[in-house]
Design a protein around this motif. Structure first.
Motif, PDB file in Angstrom:
ATOM      1  N   ASP A  39       4.596  11.028   2.308  1.00  0.00           N
ATOM      2  CA  ASP A  39       4.567   9.777   1.552  1.00  0.00           C
ATOM      3  C   ASP A  39       4.807   8.606   2.508  1.00  0.00           C
ATOM      4  OD1 ASP A  39       4.465  10.925  -1.233  1.00  0.00           O
ATOM      5  OD2 ASP A  39       6.356  11.807  -0.561  1.00  0.00           O
ATOM      6  N   GLN A  40       3.945   7.619   2.435  1.00  0.00           N
ATOM      7  CA  GLN A  40       4.046   6.435   3.285  1.00  0.00           C
ATOM      8  C   GLN A  40       3.815   5.189   2.428  1.00  0.00           C
ATOM      9  OE1 GLN A  40       4.411   6.788   7.077  1.00  0.00           O
ATOM     10  NE2 GLN A  40       5.180   8.616   6.040  1.00  0.00           N
ATOM     11  N   GLU A  72      13.706  17.594   4.797  1.00  0.00           N
ATOM     12  CA  GLU A  72      13.010  16.297   4.672  1.00  0.00           C
ATOM     13  C   GLU A  72      13.422  15.360   5.784  1.00  0.00           C
ATOM     14  OE1 GLU A  72      13.711  12.556   1.768  1.00  0.00           O
ATOM     15  OE2 GLU A  72      13.060  14.389   0.716  1.00  0.00           O
ATOM     16  N   VAL A  73      12.468  14.567   6.245  1.00  0.00           N
ATOM     17  CA  VAL A  73      12.728  13.468   7.181  1.00  0.00           C
ATOM     18  C   VAL A  73      12.205  12.194   6.505  1.00  0.00           C
ATOM     19  CG1 VAL A  73      12.229  12.465   9.423  1.00  0.00           C
ATOM     20  CG2 VAL A  73      12.528  14.947   9.217  1.00  0.00           C
ATOM     21  N   ASN A  74      13.026  11.136   6.487  1.00  0.00           N
ATOM     22  CA  ASN A  74      12.565   9.896   5.862  1.00  0.00           C
ATOM     23  C   ASN A  74      13.087   8.691   6.643  1.00  0.00           C
ATOM     24  OD1 ASN A  74      15.178   8.974   4.752  1.00  0.00           O
ATOM     25  ND2 ASN A  74      14.974  10.724   3.393  1.00  0.00           N
ATOM     26  N   PRO A  80      15.481 -15.269   1.681  1.00  0.00           N
ATOM     27  CA  PRO A  80      16.053 -14.343   2.673  1.00  0.00           C
ATOM     28  C   PRO A  80      15.545 -12.921   2.474  1.00  0.00           C
ATOM     29  CG  PRO A  80      17.653 -14.818   0.962  1.00  0.00           C
ATOM     30  CD  PRO A  80      16.470 -15.703   0.675  1.00  0.00           C
ATOM     31  N   LEU A  81      14.275 -12.713   2.822  1.00  0.00           N
ATOM     32  CA  LEU A  81      13.629 -11.414   2.664  1.00  0.00           C
ATOM     33  C   LEU A  81      12.904 -11.054   3.960  1.00  0.00           C
ATOM     34  CD1 LEU A  81      11.960 -11.966  -0.830  1.00  0.00           C
ATOM     35  CD2 LEU A  81      13.973 -10.559  -0.383  1.00  0.00           C
ATOM     36  N   PRO A  82      12.796  -9.771   4.282  1.00  0.00           N
ATOM     37  CA  PRO A  82      12.012  -9.373   5.456  1.00  0.00           C
ATOM     38  C   PRO A  82      10.518  -9.525   5.193  1.00  0.00           C
ATOM     39  CG  PRO A  82      12.785  -7.433   4.292  1.00  0.00           C
ATOM     40  CD  PRO A  82      13.427  -8.609   3.618  1.00  0.00           C
ATOM     41  N   ASP A  83       9.763  -9.820   6.250  1.00  0.00           N
ATOM     42  CA  ASP A  83       8.310  -9.919   6.113  1.00  0.00           C
ATOM     43  C   ASP A  83       7.705  -8.561   5.744  1.00  0.00           C
ATOM     44  OD1 ASP A  83       8.377 -12.554   6.814  1.00  0.00           O
ATOM     45  OD2 ASP A  83       7.925 -12.207   8.919  1.00  0.00           O
ATOM     46  N   LEU A  84       8.111  -7.529   6.468  1.00  0.00           N
ATOM     47  CA  LEU A  84       7.531  -6.203   6.297  1.00  0.00           C
ATOM     48  C   LEU A  84       8.589  -5.227   5.808  1.00  0.00           C
ATOM     49  CD1 LEU A  84       5.302  -5.876   9.494  1.00  0.00           C
ATOM     50  CD2 LEU A  84       4.540  -6.250   7.137  1.00  0.00           C
ATOM     51  N   ASP A  85       8.166  -4.349   4.926  1.00  0.00           N
ATOM     52  CA  ASP A  85       9.032  -3.304   4.388  1.00  0.00           C
ATOM     53  C   ASP A  85       8.269  -1.986   4.489  1.00  0.00           C
ATOM     54  OD1 ASP A  85      10.852  -1.764   3.037  1.00  0.00           O
ATOM     55  OD2 ASP A  85      10.253  -2.468   1.044  1.00  0.00           O
ATOM     56  N   TYR A  86       8.824  -1.042   5.238  1.00  0.00           N
ATOM     57  CA  TYR A  86       8.140   0.237   5.445  1.00  0.00           C
ATOM     58  C   TYR A  86       9.038   1.383   5.002  1.00  0.00           C
ATOM     59  CZ  TYR A  86       6.790   4.522   7.823  1.00  0.00           C
ATOM     60  OH  TYR A  86       6.491   5.832   8.090  1.00  0.00           O
ATOM     61  N   LYS A  87       8.466   2.344   4.296  1.00  0.00           N
ATOM     62  CA  LYS A  87       9.167   3.557   3.903  1.00  0.00           C
ATOM     63  C   LYS A  87       8.259   4.753   4.206  1.00  0.00           C
ATOM     64  CE  LYS A  87       9.766   2.244  -0.389  1.00  0.00           C
ATOM     65  NZ  LYS A  87       9.429   0.820  -0.395  1.00  0.00           N
ATOM     66  N   GLY A  88       8.829   5.794   4.813  1.00  0.00           N
ATOM     67  CA  GLY A  88       8.051   6.989   5.119  1.00  0.00           C
ATOM     68  C   GLY A  88       8.858   8.246   4.833  1.00  0.00           C
ATOM     69  N   ARG A  89       8.172   9.309   4.445  1.00  0.00           N
ATOM     70  CA  ARG A  89       8.847  10.560   4.097  1.00  0.00           C
ATOM     71  C   ARG A  89       7.913  11.733   4.368  1.00  0.00           C
ATOM     72  NH1 ARG A  89       8.357  13.553  -0.625  1.00  0.00           N
ATOM     73  NH2 ARG A  89      10.102  14.936  -1.148  1.00  0.00           N
ATOM     74  N   VAL A  90       8.449  12.758   4.999  1.00  0.00           N
ATOM     75  CA  VAL A  90       7.726  14.016   5.204  1.00  0.00           C
ATOM     76  C   VAL A  90       8.661  15.130   4.748  1.00  0.00           C
ATOM     77  CG1 VAL A  90       6.633  15.568   6.841  1.00  0.00           C
ATOM     78  CG2 VAL A  90       6.424  13.096   7.157  1.00  0.00           C
ATOM     79  N   ALA A  91       8.184  16.007   3.872  1.00  0.00           N
ATOM     80  CA  ALA A  91       9.038  17.047   3.312  1.00  0.00           C
ATOM     81  C   ALA A  91       8.289  18.375   3.232  1.00  0.00           C
ATOM     82  CB  ALA A  91       9.534  16.646   1.929  1.00  0.00           C
ATOM     83  N   LEU A  92       9.025  19.454   3.429  1.00  0.00           N
ATOM     84  CA  LEU A  92       8.530  20.809   3.227  1.00  0.00           C
ATOM     85  C   LEU A  92       9.126  21.364   1.937  1.00  0.00           C
ATOM     86  CD1 LEU A  92       8.844  22.299   6.833  1.00  0.00           C
ATOM     87  CD2 LEU A  92       6.752  21.520   5.693  1.00  0.00           C
ATOM     88  N   ALA A 138       0.855  -1.188   0.000  1.00  0.00           N
ATOM     89  CA  ALA A 138       0.000   0.000   0.000  1.00  0.00           C
ATOM     90  C   ALA A 138       0.887   1.233   0.000  1.00  0.00           C
ATOM     91  CB  ALA A 138      -0.915   0.012   1.222  1.00  0.00           C
ATOM     92  N   GLU A 139       0.506   2.242  -0.795  1.00  0.00           N
ATOM     93  CA  GLU A 139       1.230   3.498  -0.879  1.00  0.00           C
ATOM     94  C   GLU A 139       0.256   4.659  -0.733  1.00  0.00           C
ATOM     95  OE1 GLU A 139       3.078   3.445  -4.686  1.00  0.00           O
ATOM     96  OE2 GLU A 139       4.683   2.062  -4.097  1.00  0.00           O
ATOM     97  N   ILE A 140       0.641   5.632   0.072  1.00  0.00           N
ATOM     98  CA  ILE A 140      -0.176   6.833   0.275  1.00  0.00           C
ATOM     99  C   ILE A 140       0.711   8.054   0.088  1.00  0.00           C
ATOM    100  CG2 ILE A 140      -1.531   8.190   1.912  1.00  0.00           C
ATOM    101  CD1 ILE A 140      -2.387   5.632   3.257  1.00  0.00           C
ATOM    102  N   SER A 141       0.270   8.985  -0.739  1.00  0.00           N
ATOM    103  CA  SER A 141       0.932  10.279  -0.901  1.00  0.00           C
ATOM    104  C   SER A 141      -0.100  11.367  -0.607  1.00  0.00           C
ATOM    105  CB  SER A 141       1.476  10.445  -2.324  1.00  0.00           C
ATOM    106  OG  SER A 141       2.487   9.501  -2.583  1.00  0.00           O
TER     107      SER A 141
END
Length: 274
Positions: free
Chosen positions: A206-207, A272-274, A248-260, A193-196
Motif C-alpha cells: 500500500d502506497q 509488516e514494514v510501514n 501550518p501543514l506539510p507540503d507532502l504527505d507520504y505513507k507506505g506499507r508492505v505486509a506478508l 494518490a493511493e495504490i494498493s
C-alpha cells in the motif's frame, strides 16, 4: 461529562504554585436528516443528502483555583453555547468501466464548538469557540485493475473553511494562556494518490502520497508580548495580520506499507514494514 485535572507550575518563575481545575459539561443534540439517490442513466448516479442539527452545550461548575502555597479562587463560570447548523453532500458518480468510476462531490460539514477548559483566571479564555464550517469540493477516480489485484485511487480537492478551530494563545497583563481560537476564513487545496497492490495472496503493498497547500484568508491574532521577569507581568501585547500566511501543514504527505500474510495453523502471522 465530568472533567478535571491538577497542574504543577512550581518551576515557573512567574507562578510557582499548584492549580486545580474542575468542571461538568452537558451536551444535548437533536437532528433531522434525509438522503435521496437517482440513476440518471444505468451508469450515472446522482445522490444528495442533508442534515439539520440543534446542539446545546453547557459548561457548568467550572472552577480554576490555586491550591498551594496560598489558596486563591481564580475563575468560576457557567457558559452556554447553542448551535443551529446544517450539513449535506451532493455526489455525481459515473461508472465508466466495470471496475472503475469517477465522481464529483460538493459537501458542507460542521464541527461543534466548545470550551477551552484549561487553567484560567481570564474570562475571555472561558468564552466558547464557535463551530467550524467546511465547504469541500472534490473530483476523483477509483479503479480496480488486473483482476482486482491493483487498486488505484486519484483525487483533487478544495476546502473552504469558516471559523476554523486553531490552538492559540491569549496574553493579558498578568498571564499567557492557551485557548482554542476561530480563524474567520481560510482555505486548503491539494491532490492525493493511493495504490494498493496484491500481486500474490501472501503479499500486500500500500502506497499513498498527497500534496496540499493552505493559507489564512482572514485572521488577526496576538503574536507576542513583553515579559518583565522580575514581576512576571506582560506589556506591549502585539497583534499580527495573518492573511496570506500559509497554514501550518506539510507540503507532502507520504505513507507506505508492505505486509506478508503467513498462515500458521489456525493463526495468521503478518510481519509488516510501514
Amino acid at each position: 461529562m465530568t472533567g478535571g485535572f491538577y497542574s504543577d507550575f512550581s518551576d515557573f518563575r512567574s507562578l510557582r504554585n499548584f492549580w486545580k481545575t474542575s468542571y461538568d459539561q452537558h451536551v444535548e443534540s437533536v437532528s433531522l436528516f434525509g438522503n435521496v439517490e437517482q440513476y440518471l442513466t444505468p451508469r450515472l448516479r446522482l445522490s444528495a443528502g442533508a442534515r439539520y442539527e440543534y446542539e446545546r452545550r453547557e459548561l457548568s461548575d467550572f472552577r480554576s483555583e490555586i491550591i498551594a502555597p496560598t489558596y486563591t479562587l481564580r475563575a468560576t463560570a457557567n457558559p452556554l453555547l447553542q448551535m443551529r447548523e446544517w450539513s449535506g453532500k451532493a455526489l455525481l458518480d459515473w461508472q465508466f468501466g466495470d471496475t472503475a468510476h469517477a465522481y464529483a462531490s460538493v459537501s458542507r460539514g460542521v464541527k461543534s464548538g466548545g470550551f477551552t477548559t484549561y487553567n484560567s483566571g481570564l474570562p475571555a479564555q472561558l468564552d466558547p469557540y464557535d463551530p467550524e464550517v467546511l465547504k469541500a469540493y472534490e473530483v476523483g477516480v477509483k479503479s480496480e485493475l488486473f483482476d482486482r489485484k491493483l487498486r488505484l485511487n486519484l483525487a483533487t480537492f478544495y476546502y473552504d473553511y469558516l471559523n476554523q478551530q486553531l490552538q492559540g494563545v491569549l496574553y493579558t497583563t498578568t498571564t499567557r494562556v492557551g485557548r482554542i481560537l476561530n480563524v474567520p476564513r481560510s482555505h486548503l487545496y491539494g491532490a492525493e494518490a493511493e495504490i494498493s497492490f496484491n500481486p500474490v495472496p501472501m503479499l500486500s503493498i500500500d502506497q499513498a502520497i498527497a500534496y496540499k497547500y493552505g493559507q489564512y484568508d482572514e485572521f488577526v491574532s496576538q503574536s507576542n508580548a513583553t515579559l518583565d521577569p522580575s514581576t512576571g507581568t506582560y506589556s506591549n501585547i502585539q497583534y499580527v495580520d495573518n492573511a496570506g500566511q500559509r497554514l501550518p501543514l506539510p507540503d507532502l504527505d507520504y505513507k507506505g506499507r508492505v505486509a506478508l500474510h503467513v498462515p500458521a495453523g489456525g493463526w495468521q502471522i503478518e510481519p509488516e514494514v510501514n
